[in-house]
Design an enzyme around this catalytic site. Structure first.
Site, PDB file in Angstrom:
ATOM      1  N   TRP A 102       0.832  -1.216   0.000  1.00  0.00           N
ATOM      2  CA  TRP A 102       0.000   0.000   0.000  1.00  0.00           C
ATOM      3  C   TRP A 102       0.855   1.250   0.000  1.00  0.00           C
ATOM      4  O   TRP A 102       0.552   2.222  -0.680  1.00  0.00           O
ATOM      5  CB  TRP A 102      -1.007  -0.025   1.155  1.00  0.00           C
ATOM      6  CG  TRP A 102      -1.950  -1.172   1.001  1.00  0.00           C
ATOM      7  CD1 TRP A 102      -2.018  -2.298   1.767  1.00  0.00           C
ATOM      8  CD2 TRP A 102      -2.930  -1.342  -0.044  1.00  0.00           C
ATOM      9  NE1 TRP A 102      -2.974  -3.148   1.273  1.00  0.00           N
ATOM     10  CE2 TRP A 102      -3.546  -2.598   0.175  1.00  0.00           C
ATOM     11  CE3 TRP A 102      -3.337  -0.576  -1.129  1.00  0.00           C
ATOM     12  CZ2 TRP A 102      -4.553  -3.082  -0.662  1.00  0.00           C
ATOM     13  CZ3 TRP A 102      -4.344  -1.060  -1.960  1.00  0.00           C
ATOM     14  CH2 TRP A 102      -4.942  -2.299  -1.722  1.00  0.00           C
ATOM     15  N   ASP A 172      -1.522   6.997   6.291  1.00  0.00           N
ATOM     16  CA  ASP A 172      -2.580   6.106   5.831  1.00  0.00           C
ATOM     17  C   ASP A 172      -2.837   5.161   7.004  1.00  0.00           C
ATOM     18  O   ASP A 172      -2.008   4.319   7.326  1.00  0.00           O
ATOM     19  CB  ASP A 172      -2.104   5.329   4.592  1.00  0.00           C
ATOM     20  CG  ASP A 172      -3.106   4.261   4.165  1.00  0.00           C
ATOM     21  OD1 ASP A 172      -4.156   4.125   4.802  1.00  0.00           O
ATOM     22  OD2 ASP A 172      -2.814   3.553   3.170  1.00  0.00           O
ATOM     23  N   LYS A 196     -12.502  -1.460   7.302  1.00  0.00           N
ATOM     24  CA  LYS A 196     -11.792  -2.411   8.155  1.00  0.00           C
ATOM     25  C   LYS A 196     -12.255  -2.254   9.607  1.00  0.00           C
ATOM     26  O   LYS A 196     -12.878  -3.151  10.152  1.00  0.00           O
ATOM     27  CB  LYS A 196     -10.291  -2.232   8.014  1.00  0.00           C
ATOM     28  CG  LYS A 196      -9.851  -2.664   6.611  1.00  0.00           C
ATOM     29  CD  LYS A 196      -8.673  -1.922   6.116  1.00  0.00           C
ATOM     30  CE  LYS A 196      -8.444  -2.037   4.635  1.00  0.00           C
ATOM     31  NZ  LYS A 196      -8.424  -3.354   4.058  1.00  0.00           N
TER      32      LYS A 196
HETATM   33  N1  PMP Z   1      -4.162   1.447   2.439  1.00  0.00           N
HETATM   34  C1  PMP Z   1      -4.187   0.326   3.173  1.00  0.00           C
HETATM   35  C2  PMP Z   1      -3.257   0.205   4.343  1.00  0.00           C
HETATM   36  C3  PMP Z   1      -5.077  -0.702   2.839  1.00  0.00           C
HETATM   37  O1  PMP Z   1      -5.096  -1.823   3.567  1.00  0.00           O
HETATM   38  C4  PMP Z   1      -5.940  -0.544   1.742  1.00  0.00           C
HETATM   39  C5  PMP Z   1      -6.979  -1.575   1.353  1.00  0.00           C
HETATM   40  N2  PMP Z   1      -6.774  -2.848   1.728  1.00  0.00           N
HETATM   41  C6  PMP Z   1      -5.847   0.631   0.989  1.00  0.00           C
HETATM   42  C7  PMP Z   1      -4.967   1.615   1.381  1.00  0.00           C
HETATM   43  C8  PMP Z   1      -6.702   0.844  -0.222  1.00  0.00           C
HETATM   44  O2  PMP Z   1      -7.977   1.109   0.184  1.00  0.00           O
HETATM   45  P1  PMP Z   1      -9.222   1.216  -0.808  1.00  0.00           P
HETATM   46  O3  PMP Z   1      -9.519  -0.176  -1.263  1.00  0.00           O
HETATM   47  O4  PMP Z   1     -10.277   1.807   0.076  1.00  0.00           O
HETATM   48  O5  PMP Z   1      -8.830   2.106  -1.924  1.00  0.00           O
END
Ligand code: PMP
Length: 360
Positions: A102, A172, A196
């Site tokens: 991520w 994030d 989450k």
């Molecule tokens: N950042 C993290 C730490 C994540 O775990 C995720 C999704 N698993 C995201 C960003 C991306 O999120 P989204 O699917 O809402 O775009």
């Protein structure tokens, strides 16, 4: 019907009491004669819902009125782009600590946005099994971005890095937001997808410190400009009304639970049911260094891929769902977000011991 033990990495388990409340209000929200899904976002009823969600969020992070809250669509992934567009001027450098898939996606967007980008630290050479303990900022940093919990690899920041006072820290927090009491005042901006720890998919929470808003660059497309959303209280266009409503209820559930300190205790206790198994077995192996273990996402391996497939299938037959690791890394992973009941962690602990005894 009994609910399964849901170890999904997201969208994830929600508190049953919240689901029941939503069910009760689904057709007729508090006597208004219509569902929240059917309400105008401009109605006074809906305004009370979003105001309450924002106020509860502010109480939970405990920074008074220092932050503004915005609720946006587009997932946390859109924030990867909005952040550099809004907060990295062309003569400065966007700094990132790379701790997994991520973070890698986040830093790539800075480059795509045409900004100078610098990786201040990375655990890539360690296959993302740890959190870097030091970092080196570039000259003229616009900000330092971290990912506080790495959903795929299962590492988590237990200590927020110190940054020089003139360097904004951005996080994030998608996969550990409101699961523990960080010192939120250290951050200039925080974002998190709701799906989450705090609600259903469809809404991303962005918290921007009021004193950081003077750094907003402006001059970018309307919907990607934080100013657009800040100036209109997340109502420039139609926000994800129903997910925000459910988030509001989950936030109250966290508050009623005792707030972030209590939630953290509960999460540490649940994670111990798994880590204790790893620490007393050669059959299950955790995949990250001990000191950086996440309380949220716990990846692990069994001796062979065949045993992993068998484990996942038998767990499912025992109503323990979503234990497959992320497709990019394989293996198994249990996610133990806020709403996962302790009984689920206990059930998995017992199942893991039985499976080991039967398959060793
Ligand atoms: N950042 C993290 C730490 C994540 O775990 C995720 C999704 N698993 C995201 C960003 C991306 O999120 P989204 O699917 O809402 O775009």
């Amino acid at each position: 019907m009994a609910r399964v033990h849901n170890f999904s990495a997201g969208p994830a388990v929600l508190p049953e009491s919240v689901l029941l409340e939503v069910q009760k209000e689904l057709v007729d929200w508090q006597g208004a004669g219509l569902s929240v899904m059917e309400m105008s976002h401009r109605s006074k009823e809906y305004q009370s819902i979003i105001d309450d969600a924002m106020a509860t969020m502010k109480r939970l992070i405990g920074c008074g009125d220092d932050f503004d809250v915005v609720f946006l669509g587009g997932g946390a992934s859109t924030q990867f782009l909005m952040l550099p567009l809004n907060f990295c001027p062309d003569d400065k450098v966007a700094n990132y600590i790379n701790t997994g898939a991520w973070s890698t996606k986040a830093l790539k967007e800075a480059t795509i946005a045409g900004k100078k980008m610098h990786i201040a630290a990375s655990s890539k050479e360690q296959d993302f099994t740890c959190i870097p303990k030091n970092y080196n900022l570039s000259e003229n940093p616009a900000y330092l971005h971290i990912t506080t919990n790495n959903t795929i690899r299962g590492t988590e920041y237990h200590q927020i890095p110190e940054v020089p006072s003139d360097v904004p820290l951005i996080a994030d927090m998608s996969s550990n937001f409101l699961s523990r009491p960080y010192d939120f005042s250290k951050f200039s901006m925080i974002y998190a997808g709701a799906q989450k720890n705090i609600g259903p998919a469809g809404v991303t929470v962005v918290l921007i410190r009021k004193d950081y808003q003077k750094n907003l660059l402006g001059g970018i497309p309307t919907m990607l400009d934080y100013k657009t959303h800040l100036n209109k209280g997340s109502m420039f266009n139609t926000p994800p009304t129903f997910p925000i409503y459910v988030v509001g209820k989950v936030l109250h559930w966290i508050e009623d639970f005792g707030g972030l300190a209590e939630m953290h205790k509960h999460n540490v206790e649940k994670a111990a049911y798994l880590y204790d198994v790893f620490d007393n077995s050669d059959f299950y192996k955790g995949t990250v260094v001990k000191e950086d273990r996440s309380f949220m996402n716990i990846p692990f391996r069994l001796p062979t891929e065949e045993l992993e497939a068998k484990f996942i299938a038998e767990a499912k037959a025992n109503r323990m769902n979503n234990l497959k690791g992320h497709r990019s890394v394989g293996g198994c992973r249990a996610s133990l977000y806020n709403s996962l009941p302790i009984e689920s962690a206990k059930a998995l602990n017992a199942f893991m011991k039985e499976f080991e005894a039967a398959n060793k």
